[in-house]
Design an enzyme around this catalytic site. Structure first.
Site, short mmCIF file in Angstrom:
data_model
loop_
_atom_site.label_atom_id
_atom_site.label_comp_id
_atom_site.label_asym_id
_atom_site.label_seq_id
_atom_site.Cartn_x
_atom_site.Cartn_y
_atom_site.Cartn_z
N ASP A 135 10.68 -6.60 -4.31
CA ASP A 135 9.58 -7.20 -3.55
C ASP A 135 9.36 -8.58 -4.13
OD1 ASP A 135 7.16 -8.04 -2.47
OD2 ASP A 135 6.37 -6.01 -2.31
N GLU A 163 11.84 2.15 20.82
CA GLU A 163 11.20 3.46 20.77
C GLU A 163 10.78 3.87 22.16
OE1 GLU A 163 8.20 3.59 17.69
OE2 GLU A 163 9.67 3.06 16.17
N ASP A 198 12.02 7.32 10.86
CA ASP A 198 10.83 7.69 11.63
C ASP A 198 10.58 6.64 12.71
OD1 ASP A 198 8.44 9.21 12.16
OD2 ASP A 198 7.29 7.59 11.22
N HIS A 225 8.43 8.67 15.11
CA HIS A 225 7.33 7.78 14.68
C HIS A 225 6.04 8.57 14.42
CE1 HIS A 225 5.85 3.36 14.87
NE2 HIS A 225 5.20 4.05 13.96
N GLY A 227 4.89 9.05 11.16
CA GLY A 227 4.47 8.79 9.77
C GLY A 227 2.96 8.88 9.59
N ALA A 286 8.93 2.59 7.99
CA ALA A 286 8.09 1.38 8.10
C ALA A 286 8.08 0.89 9.55
CB ALA A 286 8.58 0.31 7.15
N ARG A 287 9.08 0.10 9.92
CA ARG A 287 9.16 -0.40 11.29
C ARG A 287 10.63 -0.45 11.70
NH1 ARG A 287 4.92 0.88 12.44
NH2 ARG A 287 3.05 -0.33 12.88
N ARG A 296 0.83 -1.22 0.00
CA ARG A 296 0.00 0.00 0.00
C ARG A 296 0.87 1.27 0.00
NH1 ARG A 296 -3.56 -3.21 3.63
NH2 ARG A 296 -1.80 -3.08 5.02
N ILE A 297 1.79 1.35 0.98
CA ILE A 297 2.56 2.59 1.13
C ILE A 297 3.63 2.70 0.03
CG2 ILE A 297 4.09 3.91 2.67
CD1 ILE A 297 2.48 2.60 5.02
P1 NAD Z 1 1.62 -3.82 2.87
O1 NAD Z 1 1.33 -5.08 3.58
O2 NAD Z 1 0.56 -3.19 2.04
O3 NAD Z 1 2.94 -3.98 1.97
C1 NAD Z 1 4.11 -4.62 2.39
C2 NAD Z 1 4.89 -5.06 1.16
O4 NAD Z 1 6.16 -5.57 1.58
C3 NAD Z 1 4.21 -6.18 0.39
O5 NAD Z 1 4.08 -5.86 -0.97
C4 NAD Z 1 5.15 -7.38 0.58
O6 NAD Z 1 5.13 -8.25 -0.54
C5 NAD Z 1 6.48 -6.68 0.76
N1 NAD Z 1 7.50 -7.52 1.41
C6 NAD Z 1 7.35 -8.37 2.45
N2 NAD Z 1 8.53 -8.96 2.77
C7 NAD Z 1 9.45 -8.45 1.90
C8 NAD Z 1 10.84 -8.67 1.73
N3 NAD Z 1 11.52 -9.53 2.49
N4 NAD Z 1 11.47 -7.97 0.74
C9 NAD Z 1 10.80 -7.10 -0.05
N5 NAD Z 1 9.46 -6.88 0.07
C10 NAD Z 1 8.80 -7.54 1.03
O7 NAD Z 1 2.09 -2.81 4.04
P2 NAD Z 1 1.93 -1.21 4.09
O8 NAD Z 1 0.56 -0.86 4.58
O9 NAD Z 1 2.43 -0.64 2.83
O10 NAD Z 1 2.94 -0.87 5.29
C11 NAD Z 1 4.35 -0.94 5.10
C12 NAD Z 1 5.06 -0.71 6.42
O11 NAD Z 1 4.78 0.61 6.92
C13 NAD Z 1 4.64 -1.64 7.55
O12 NAD Z 1 5.79 -2.03 8.27
C14 NAD Z 1 3.77 -0.78 8.44
O13 NAD Z 1 3.74 -1.25 9.77
C15 NAD Z 1 4.49 0.53 8.31
N6 NAD Z 1 3.72 1.73 8.71
C16 NAD Z 1 4.40 2.72 9.38
C17 NAD Z 1 3.74 3.85 9.77
C18 NAD Z 1 4.47 4.94 10.52
O14 NAD Z 1 3.86 5.60 11.35
N7 NAD Z 1 5.73 5.19 10.26
C19 NAD Z 1 2.37 4.02 9.47
C20 NAD Z 1 1.73 3.00 8.74
C21 NAD Z 1 2.40 1.86 8.36
#
Ligand code: NAD
Length: 527
Positions: free
Chosen positions: A171, A261, A256, A279, A281, A231-232, A151-152
């Site tokens: 990916d 944390e 972020d 954090h 985001g 991300a995390r 998604r992101i």
């Molecule tokens: P998502 O599930 O939509 O997408 C994750 C993608 O990562 C998928 O396409 C998956 O195939 C890919 N992936 C998994 N393992 C992989 C690997 N080893 N190598 C390459 N690609 C791989 O997730 P999202 O909603 O896009 O969220 C992404 C991250 O952002 C998550 O960790 C989420 O927790 C984090 N996030 C952070 C904040 C923040 O406040 N900073 C806010 C929202 C989400």
């Protein structure tokens, strides 16, 4: 019905719940664990964000508890297994903060390329006018490397391309068609790392993605690369990043999220090239409003018996059917989870066969449970009972289901065959009335595995002494063997030995095992 809200949600979300007839809304934040345990006694639903820790103890105290709603995505602060054991639905609201996080990533990209925070600090805090010190780089024509096109990641790609950047993606779980749809180049990690000027990670945090960017990966990158993690914490190895920045390999980084944390690693925070945010985001008015609205609506709908959306642990089925198939769901999810950890490469085909008693049920929820398990190593919390089928379709995974009433050896059997772009594998599992779930076949080898904890699967030549050598390596390394099973297809030839262990086998020990001359291959998994 009482809805207890223990972490604040937006007022728009509160309004939705207050408007719903028959719901009594109680906002009680900053409670101690003892106070929370007292307040939850008569609550039908609990709404939380990331702060409240929902333990087994708390779930057991909630005698009337039906739903736990997490405003936001990650459910790592909820004991999902305990909730499932007690029939409590856990739901989240993933997706509500996608745009905010993607925009924050773009903010980080610009901050890094133009030294905006450093320039700001120099002028405001130190009263300096250091124009030449903060010479930046343009983003146009630079290569942005995106790890994880979910998604992101995909929203980041769209925005970066609007700034005329070239986007490359790593990916392993997405199809070339998805990459094409977003106009990005899909590469494997080896091709990807040396090409990117900026690298941003957007994967979930799983065992596989922990320290995804570490020493070896930094070495393979371009000199002067810039790194972003929104991300995390833990996806980027902070110590390795610090070393790479100190050595000048990495020109800048924007974080972020952190391994701890608030972050403890002050070393990294002292680096001038590091841009750090706490954090935030997803911290926008819109995202906060949206997660509040989404979770409030979902909880109200589920409590009033309308529809269950974004359930993480329970599929949307009638309660009496759910009770009957519940143990199969747990087994199915473990089969999927084990298979995905044993096979390399993107999944193309999933063939499921239900035999014996189980074939009499509507097996769609069980198929969904298998897919949820299969997708979990790639998507973490992002995959649930509601979206697993949809995600499998989006990823162009061909899923087939077959039923057969007859069965000789077992009363019921779920057989799974998975084909990835690289390999094929198969597993079967059964539910014994006296012993619970068991995995009884791995690639045709007859085994008896309890699907729990850490698993080590070793394929080897069937020769005397091999098991002894394996046991010695594990024992010398302090590994406690919980159970062991030996499987054969035929009398002579190859054998499969499977260990249930208390801990994950360290890489060094795996290398020692691979060095035994009779060993043909091995696989590890965490269930
Ligand atoms: P998502 O599930 O939509 O997408 C994750 C993608 O990562 C998928 O396409 C998956 O195939 C890919 N992936 C998994 N393992 C992989 C690997 N080893 N190598 C390459 N690609 C791989 O997730 P999202 O909603 O896009 O969220 C992404 C991250 O952002 C998550 O960790 C989420 O927790 C984090 N996030 C952070 C904040 C923040 O406040 N900073 C806010 C929202 C989400």
């Amino acid at each position: 019905m009482k809805v207890l809200i223990s972490d604040p949600i937006s007022k728009e979300g509160m309004k939705i719940l207050e408007k719903e007839s028959g719901l009594e809304v109680l906002l009680a934040t900053e409670l101690s664990p003892a106070e929370l345990k007292e307040r939850i006694k008569d609550a039908s639903a609990l709404i939380i964000r990331s702060k409240t820790k929902v333990t087994r103890d708390l779930i057991e105290a909630g005698k009337a508890l039906k739903i736990i709603g997490r405003a936001g995505a990650g459910v790592d602060n909820v004991d999902i297994e305990a909730a499932t054991d007690h029939g409590v639905i856990v739901m989240n609201s993933p997706g509500a903060n996608t745009i905010s996080t993607a925009e924050h990533t773009i903010g980080m990209l610009l901050a890094l390329s133009r030294n905006i925070p450093q320039g700001h600090l120099s002028l405001k805090e130190k009263g300096k006018w250091e124009r030449s010190k903060f010479l930046g780089v343009e983003l146009r024509s630079k290569t942005l490397g995106i790890i994880g096109l979910g998604r992101i990641g995909s929203e980041v790609a769209k925005r970066a391309m609007a700034m005329e950047m070239r986007c490359i993606v790593c990916d392993p779980f997405i199809s070339p068609e998805r990459a094409k749809k977003y106009g990005v180049e899909l590469l494997n990690i080896g091709e990807f790392l040396p090409q990117a000027d900026f690298i941003t990670v957007h994967t979930p945090l799983t065992d596989e993605t922990w320290h995804l960017l570490s020493k070896k990966e930094f070495r393979a990158m371009k000199n002067g690369v810039r790194i972003i993690n929104c991300a995390r914490g833990g996806i980027v190895d902070e110590e390795a990043l610090y070393e790479a920045m100190k050595a000048g390999k990495v020109a800048g980084a924007a974080l972020d999220v952190y391994e701890h944390e608030p972050p403890r690693s002050s070393q990294l925070l002292t680096m001038e090239g590091l841009v750090a945010t706490p954090h935030i985001g997803a911290s926008t008015e819109e995202a906060q409003q949206m997660v509040g609205i989404e979770i409030a609506q979902q909880v109200a709908d589920a409590l009033k018996g309308r529809i269950v959306r974004n359930a993480v642990n329970i599929p949307s089925i009638e309660p009496d059917v759910y009770e009957k198939i519940k143990p199969y769901l747990a087994l199915a999810e473990k089969l999927g989870l084990l298979q995905s950890q044993l096979l390399e490469g993107r999944t193309l085909v999933v063939k499921i066969k239900y035999s014996g008693e189980i074939s009499g049920y509507d097996c769609e929820p069980i198929t969904i449970a298998i897919l949820k398990g299969l997708l979990e190593p790639a998507l973490g919390d992002g995959v649930n009972y509601v979206n697993a089928l949809k995600i499998a379709k989006e990823r162009e995974i061909k899923v087939t289901e077959e039923k057969s009433e007859s069965l000789l050896e077992f009363a019921n059997l779920i057989s799974l065959e998975v084909e990835t772009e690289k390999v094929k594998g198969s597993l079967s599992g059964t539910l014994f009335s006296y012993a619970g779930p068991r995995i009884v076949r791995v690639d045709g080898y007859h085994v008896d595995i309890v699907p729990r904890g850490h698993i080590l699967i070793v394929l080897h030549d069937s020769k005397p002494g091999v098991i002894g050598k394996l046991g010695t390596i594990l024992g010398d390394g302090g590994m406690n063997i919980v159970a062991m099973t030996l499987g054969r297809k035929e009398k002579k030839g190859k054998e499969l030995t499977v260990f249930n262990l208390e801990l994950a086998v360290p890489q060094k020990m795996l290398k020692k095992i691979m060095a035994i001359k009779e060993i043909l291959s091995l696989g590890t998994a965490k269930l």
